[in-house]
Design a protein around this motif. Structure first.
Motif, PDB file in Angstrom:
ATOM      1  N   PRO A   1      -7.215  58.954   8.893  1.00  0.00           N
ATOM      2  CA  PRO A   1      -8.441  59.589   8.411  1.00  0.00           C
ATOM      3  C   PRO A   1      -9.408  58.538   7.835  1.00  0.00           C
ATOM      4  O   PRO A   1      -8.983  57.513   7.330  1.00  0.00           O
ATOM      5  CB  PRO A   1      -7.956  60.544   7.312  1.00  0.00           C
ATOM      6  N   GLU A   2     -10.721  58.874   7.958  1.00  0.00           N
ATOM      7  CA  GLU A   2     -11.749  57.986   7.392  1.00  0.00           C
ATOM      8  C   GLU A   2     -11.559  57.965   5.872  1.00  0.00           C
ATOM      9  O   GLU A   2     -10.956  58.843   5.287  1.00  0.00           O
ATOM     10  CB  GLU A   2     -13.152  58.541   7.710  1.00  0.00           C
ATOM     11  N   LYS A   3     -12.105  56.942   5.258  1.00  0.00           N
ATOM     12  CA  LYS A   3     -12.120  56.792   3.800  1.00  0.00           C
ATOM     13  C   LYS A   3     -10.727  56.744   3.172  1.00  0.00           C
ATOM     14  O   LYS A   3     -10.531  57.134   2.028  1.00  0.00           O
ATOM     15  CB  LYS A   3     -12.942  57.911   3.145  1.00  0.00           C
ATOM     16  N   THR A   4      -9.735  56.324   3.916  1.00  0.00           N
ATOM     17  CA  THR A   4      -8.429  56.075   3.291  1.00  0.00           C
ATOM     18  C   THR A   4      -8.328  54.564   3.075  1.00  0.00           C
ATOM     19  O   THR A   4      -9.097  53.787   3.653  1.00  0.00           O
ATOM     20  CB  THR A   4      -7.274  56.512   4.217  1.00  0.00           C
ATOM     21  N   ASP A   5      -7.354  54.125   2.277  1.00  0.00           N
ATOM     22  CA  ASP A   5      -7.201  52.696   2.003  1.00  0.00           C
ATOM     23  C   ASP A   5      -6.818  51.916   3.263  1.00  0.00           C
ATOM     24  O   ASP A   5      -7.172  50.753   3.412  1.00  0.00           O
ATOM     25  CB  ASP A   5      -6.081  52.480   0.947  1.00  0.00           C
ATOM     26  N   THR A   6      -6.065  52.597   4.117  1.00  0.00           N
ATOM     27  CA  THR A   6      -5.562  51.882   5.304  1.00  0.00           C
ATOM     28  C   THR A   6      -6.598  51.761   6.418  1.00  0.00           C
ATOM     29  O   THR A   6      -6.521  50.860   7.258  1.00  0.00           O
ATOM     30  CB  THR A   6      -4.313  52.597   5.877  1.00  0.00           C
ATOM     31  N   LYS A   7      -7.613  52.652   6.426  1.00  0.00           N
ATOM     32  CA  LYS A   7      -8.584  52.678   7.546  1.00  0.00           C
ATOM     33  C   LYS A   7      -9.249  51.304   7.814  1.00  0.00           C
ATOM     34  O   LYS A   7      -9.289  50.846   8.975  1.00  0.00           O
ATOM     35  CB  LYS A   7      -9.648  53.756   7.265  1.00  0.00           C
ATOM     36  N   PRO A   8      -9.755  50.597   6.756  1.00  0.00           N
ATOM     37  CA  PRO A   8     -10.382  49.295   7.043  1.00  0.00           C
ATOM     38  C   PRO A   8      -9.423  48.323   7.711  1.00  0.00           C
ATOM     39  O   PRO A   8      -9.829  47.533   8.576  1.00  0.00           O
ATOM     40  CB  PRO A   8     -10.784  48.776   5.664  1.00  0.00           C
ATOM     41  N   PHE A   9      -8.126  48.396   7.336  1.00  0.00           N
ATOM     42  CA  PHE A   9      -7.166  47.453   7.944  1.00  0.00           C
ATOM     43  C   PHE A   9      -6.917  47.784   9.408  1.00  0.00           C
ATOM     44  O   PHE A   9      -6.805  46.903  10.258  1.00  0.00           O
ATOM     45  CB  PHE A   9      -5.834  47.466   7.173  1.00  0.00           C
ATOM     46  N   VAL A  10      -6.879  49.094   9.689  1.00  0.00           N
ATOM     47  CA  VAL A  10      -6.687  49.520  11.082  1.00  0.00           C
ATOM     48  C   VAL A  10      -7.905  49.067  11.907  1.00  0.00           C
ATOM     49  O   VAL A  10      -7.769  48.530  13.009  1.00  0.00           O
ATOM     50  CB  VAL A  10      -6.486  51.045  11.171  1.00  0.00           C
ATOM     51  N   ASP A  11      -9.125  49.258  11.336  1.00  0.00           N
ATOM     52  CA  ASP A  11     -10.354  48.852  12.042  1.00  0.00           C
ATOM     53  C   ASP A  11     -10.325  47.359  12.363  1.00  0.00           C
ATOM     54  O   ASP A  11     -10.634  46.923  13.474  1.00  0.00           O
ATOM     55  CB  ASP A  11     -11.594  49.133  11.173  1.00  0.00           C
ATOM     56  N   ARG A  12      -9.940  46.580  11.343  1.00  0.00           N
ATOM     57  CA  ARG A  12      -9.924  45.131  11.531  1.00  0.00           C
ATOM     58  C   ARG A  12      -8.896  44.721  12.585  1.00  0.00           C
ATOM     59  O   ARG A  12      -9.144  43.843  13.403  1.00  0.00           O
ATOM     60  CB  ARG A  12      -9.624  44.432  10.197  1.00  0.00           C
ATOM     61  N   THR A  13      -7.744  45.403  12.520  1.00  0.00           N
ATOM     62  CA  THR A  13      -6.698  45.078  13.508  1.00  0.00           C
ATOM     63  C   THR A  13      -7.206  45.367  14.912  1.00  0.00           C
ATOM     64  O   THR A  13      -7.065  44.556  15.836  1.00  0.00           O
ATOM     65  CB  THR A  13      -5.424  45.920  13.244  1.00  0.00           C
ATOM     66  N   LEU A  14      -7.867  46.527  15.072  1.00  0.00           N
ATOM     67  CA  LEU A  14      -8.364  46.918  16.394  1.00  0.00           C
ATOM     68  C   LEU A  14      -9.390  45.878  16.901  1.00  0.00           C
ATOM     69  O   LEU A  14      -9.391  45.493  18.068  1.00  0.00           O
ATOM     70  CB  LEU A  14      -8.991  48.317  16.321  1.00  0.00           C
ATOM     71  N   LYS A  15     -10.245  45.433  15.951  1.00  0.00           N
ATOM     72  CA  LYS A  15     -11.267  44.456  16.326  1.00  0.00           C
ATOM     73  C   LYS A  15     -10.615  43.155  16.826  1.00  0.00           C
ATOM     74  O   LYS A  15     -11.002  42.586  17.866  1.00  0.00           O
ATOM     75  CB  LYS A  15     -12.125  44.147  15.097  1.00  0.00           C
ATOM     76  N   GLN A  16      -9.610  42.691  16.093  1.00  0.00           N
ATOM     77  CA  GLN A  16      -8.933  41.447  16.482  1.00  0.00           C
ATOM     78  C   GLN A  16      -8.169  41.615  17.798  1.00  0.00           C
ATOM     79  O   GLN A  16      -8.147  40.706  18.630  1.00  0.00           O
ATOM     80  CB  GLN A  16      -7.960  40.982  15.377  1.00  0.00           C
ATOM     81  N   VAL A  17      -7.547  42.806  17.956  1.00  0.00           N
ATOM     82  CA  VAL A  17      -6.817  43.068  19.200  1.00  0.00           C
ATOM     83  C   VAL A  17      -7.789  43.043  20.378  1.00  0.00           C
ATOM     84  O   VAL A  17      -7.502  42.474  21.437  1.00  0.00           O
ATOM     85  CB  VAL A  17      -6.057  44.413  19.116  1.00  0.00           C
ATOM     86  N   ASN A  18      -8.985  43.628  20.177  1.00  0.00           N
ATOM     87  CA  ASN A  18      -9.996  43.624  21.252  1.00  0.00           C
ATOM     88  C   ASN A  18     -10.409  42.199  21.607  1.00  0.00           C
ATOM     89  O   ASN A  18     -10.598  41.852  22.772  1.00  0.00           O
ATOM     90  CB  ASN A  18     -11.231  44.427  20.834  1.00  0.00           C
ATOM     91  N   LYS A  19     -10.573  41.360  20.570  1.00  0.00           N
ATOM     92  CA  LYS A  19     -10.951  39.955  20.804  1.00  0.00           C
ATOM     93  C   LYS A  19      -9.894  39.261  21.653  1.00  0.00           C
ATOM     94  O   LYS A  19     -10.203  38.551  22.620  1.00  0.00           O
ATOM     95  CB  LYS A  19     -11.067  39.213  19.459  1.00  0.00           C
ATOM     96  N   LEU A  20      -8.621  39.498  21.232  1.00  0.00           N
ATOM     97  CA  LEU A  20      -7.510  38.883  21.948  1.00  0.00           C
ATOM     98  C   LEU A  20      -7.457  39.384  23.393  1.00  0.00           C
ATOM     99  O   LEU A  20      -7.234  38.617  24.337  1.00  0.00           O
ATOM    100  CB  LEU A  20      -6.209  39.246  21.210  1.00  0.00           C
ATOM    101  N   ASP A  21      -7.742  40.668  23.559  1.00  0.00           N
ATOM    102  CA  ASP A  21      -7.732  41.274  24.889  1.00  0.00           C
ATOM    103  C   ASP A  21      -8.811  40.618  25.780  1.00  0.00           C
ATOM    104  O   ASP A  21      -8.563  40.264  26.931  1.00  0.00           O
ATOM    105  CB  ASP A  21      -7.990  42.778  24.738  1.00  0.00           C
ATOM    106  N   ASN A  22     -10.017  40.413  25.189  1.00  0.00           N
ATOM    107  CA  ASN A  22     -11.103  39.776  25.946  1.00  0.00           C
ATOM    108  C   ASN A  22     -10.722  38.366  26.367  1.00  0.00           C
ATOM    109  O   ASN A  22     -10.980  37.944  27.506  1.00  0.00           O
ATOM    110  CB  ASN A  22     -12.385  39.700  25.089  1.00  0.00           C
ATOM    111  N   LEU A  23     -10.116  37.653  25.431  1.00  0.00           N
ATOM    112  CA  LEU A  23      -9.726  36.274  25.706  1.00  0.00           C
ATOM    113  C   LEU A  23      -8.715  36.217  26.851  1.00  0.00           C
ATOM    114  O   LEU A  23      -8.846  35.407  27.795  1.00  0.00           O
ATOM    115  CB  LEU A  23      -9.120  35.676  24.435  1.00  0.00           C
ATOM    116  N   ILE A  24      -7.730  37.108  26.778  1.00  0.00           N
ATOM    117  CA  ILE A  24      -6.699  37.104  27.830  1.00  0.00           C
ATOM    118  C   ILE A  24      -7.305  37.538  29.168  1.00  0.00           C
ATOM    119  O   ILE A  24      -6.979  36.982  30.217  1.00  0.00           O
ATOM    120  CB  ILE A  24      -5.500  37.978  27.403  1.00  0.00           C
ATOM    121  N   ASN A  25      -8.246  38.481  29.116  1.00  0.00           N
ATOM    122  CA  ASN A  25      -8.917  38.874  30.366  1.00  0.00           C
ATOM    123  C   ASN A  25      -9.669  37.691  30.973  1.00  0.00           C
ATOM    124  O   ASN A  25      -9.661  37.495  32.190  1.00  0.00           O
ATOM    125  CB  ASN A  25      -9.893  40.029  30.101  1.00  0.00           C
ATOM    126  N   ASP A  26     -10.313  36.896  30.089  1.00  0.00           N
ATOM    127  CA  ASP A  26     -11.024  35.704  30.584  1.00  0.00           C
ATOM    128  C   ASP A  26     -10.052  34.730  31.231  1.00  0.00           C
ATOM    129  O   ASP A  26     -10.321  34.173  32.304  1.00  0.00           O
ATOM    130  CB  ASP A  26     -11.756  34.995  29.435  1.00  0.00           C
TER     131      ASP A  26
END
Ligand code: ADP
Length: 487
Positions: free
Chosen positions: A296-321
């Motif tokens: 759920p939004e506005k929970t303590d864990t949400k920002p960490f999940v968002d950040r993890t997703l962002k980093q995973v996407n970066k890693l995914d782009n790099l591997i795709n390249d």
């Protein structure tokens, strides 16, 4: 100038009058001694010499003149009061032209003789001058030839000493020297080292280089006569210029087999590593996306999940390249081209990028209003890369320009102009090469240097022209020009 030598001033006067009347410049001496002094200071075309003079007589003067290299060629006309044998008159003066006139002087005969002698003197002088010029021309040529030979010997000495195969060729491409290493690959100077049958023809490339007067650098596989294994070599052919024109070509083969094998091993490693990483990463990405959707939004864990997703996407782009690179290397980067509305594709991509970079103002200029032949996913990838780089390499800048227009050549021009750090002329040439990064980008972020390489390959497959304009410290414009779709 004509010199009259006579001890009697009245004789000089009458001779001078006749000659000056016919525009001959005249000088005079009243004794043999004075005449000799004058000939040392002044050049005369003719001397009219009285034979009978007190002191030194005409014959003595002539004899002295004939002994001096500076005066020996001056023609002389003797003036004699009595009819004397010509043989006698020529005594002591055997070189150069000579004649005599009996006093009293007949002006017509005098003028005729003077004119003939002057003409003879002039012709003689011209001949001497020509001979002198010819002699110095021959000297000059001999010297130049010797210098060229010395230079060639020096060059051959150097080419013998290097560990490469080396050769030189004339300006028209005829090989005229090969070093010893050549004979490990070819049995004759007349036979160019054969390259692997699958490699592009060297002779065609060489002809192009000679016709365009441009250096050639190309990779070829060649093998030793004693060997059956082809090794990669870098063949470089450089023009040697003198006064801006090509006088010679110097060629070398450098063994780059080790580097090629190392690069191949590195590519293989990257391919395996990115494939191996891709599978677990796809699962991680799926789980994190799931986690994101159930947190759920506005929970303590949400920002960490968002950040993890962002980093995973970066890693995914790099591997795709990285996967794209290995596909390019193995010739497996394949995609189809379809009729595509360019403006829609550009709008959609920029809208998506605007959400990723909400702080950057992306000014749109112009539209194409035409269809192109493109692969949407791959062309989006190029636009994303150009815009991400424009943002990444423009620290502190909050705006960029996206320019779309129809180019005069009937293509769609698409350019991204930023106000960032810019790119030097030197880096501009290599910026689309694999793993190329500008070494001195200061504190700006650095990637792997593969994005533009992939873009270049995608654009080539679209038959597009591409490039960049840039000024260091002022910003860059990366652009491509796509051919229109034709039914
Ligand atoms: P990466 O950005 O991952 O290093 P790229 O292939 O996309 O790789 O870019 C290669 C290099 O080109 C970058 O390292 C950067 O030095 C330079 N570069 C690319 N785009 C720009 C730009 N818009 N302005 C200045 N430098 C740029």
């Amino acid at each position: 100038m004509i010199l009259i030598v006579d001890d009697r001033p009245e004789n000089i006067f009458s001779l001078r009058s006749i000659l000056e009347l016919h525009s001959f410049p005249v000088d005079a001496a009243t004794s043999g001694e004075e005449a000799l002094k004058k000939t040392l200071k002044q050049k005369y075309a003719l001397i009219i010499l009285d034979v009978q003079m007190p002191g030194m007589d005409g014959f003595e003067v002539a004899e002295i003149l004939s002994g001096n290299s500076q005066t020996k060629d001056i023609p002389i006309i003797f003036l004699s009061a009595v009819s004397t044998e010509k043989k006698f008159i020529t005594k002591g003066y055997n070189s150069g032209a000579i004649d005599y006139i009996i006093k009293p002087i007949d002006p017509d005969i005098l003028l005729l003789k003077v004119k003939t002698f002057i003409r003879l003197y002039e012709q003689n002088r011209e001949l001497n001058l020509m001979q002198e010029n010819l002699r110095s021309e021959i000297e000059f040529r001999k010297k130049t030839e010797q210098q060229i030979q010395e230079k060639a010997q020096e060059l051959h000495g150097i080419l013998e000493a290097i560990p490469h195969i080396a050769f030189t060729a004339s300006s028209t491409g005829i090989i005229d020297f090969v070093n010893d290493n050549w004979y490990q690959y070819s049995d004759s100077i007349a036979k160019f080292i054969p390259s692997h049958p699958d490699d592009p023809s060297i002779s065609a490339q060489w002809n192009d280089a000679i016709l365009s007067s441009r250096a050639l650098e190309t990779e070829v596989r060649i093998k030793r006569l004693s060997d059956d294994v082809y090794h990669y070599h870098l063949l470089s052919l450089l023009p040697v210029k003198e006064n801006d024109s090509i006088v010679k070509w110097v060629g070398t083969y450098t063994d780059i087999n080790e580097q090629k094998l190392a690069a191949k091993r590195k590519d293989e490693f990257l391919t395996i590593a990115s494939h191996e990483l891709k599978t677990p990463l796809t699962s991680i990405k799926a789980y994190v996306q799931l986690l994101d959707s159930v947190t759920p939004e506005k929970t303590d864990t949400k920002p960490f999940v968002d950040r993890t997703l962002k980093q995973v996407n970066k890693l995914d782009n790099l591997i795709n390249d990285l996967l794209d690179i290995s596909r390019i290397e193995s010739g497996k980067l394949r995609f189809d081209l379809h009729e595509t509305d360019f403006d829609q594709l550009a709008d959609r991509t920029i809208e998506m990028l605007q959400q990723i970079y909400p702080d950057i103002e992306m000014h749109r200029e112009g539209t194409a209003g035409v269809k192109v032949l493109a692969n949407e996913v791959r062309l989006e990838q190029v636009i994303i890369n150009f815009i991400s780089n424009a943002v990444k390499y423009s620290p502190g800048s909050k705006e960029l320009h996206v320019i779309t227009k129809l180019s005069p050549g009937g293509k769609v021009y698409f350019g991204i102009r930023d106000h960032g750090i810019g790119i030097s002329d030197k880096d501009r040439e290599s910026i689309f090469n694999k793993f190329y990064r500008v070494s001195d980008s200061g504190s700006t972020p650095q990637g792997l240097g593969i994005g533009l390489y992939i873009c270049a390959e995608i654009l080539r497959r679209h038959d597009a022209e591409f490039g960049l304009e840039s000024k260091l410290g002022e910003g860059s414009t990366f652009y491509f020009m796509l051919p229109l779709f034709k039914n």
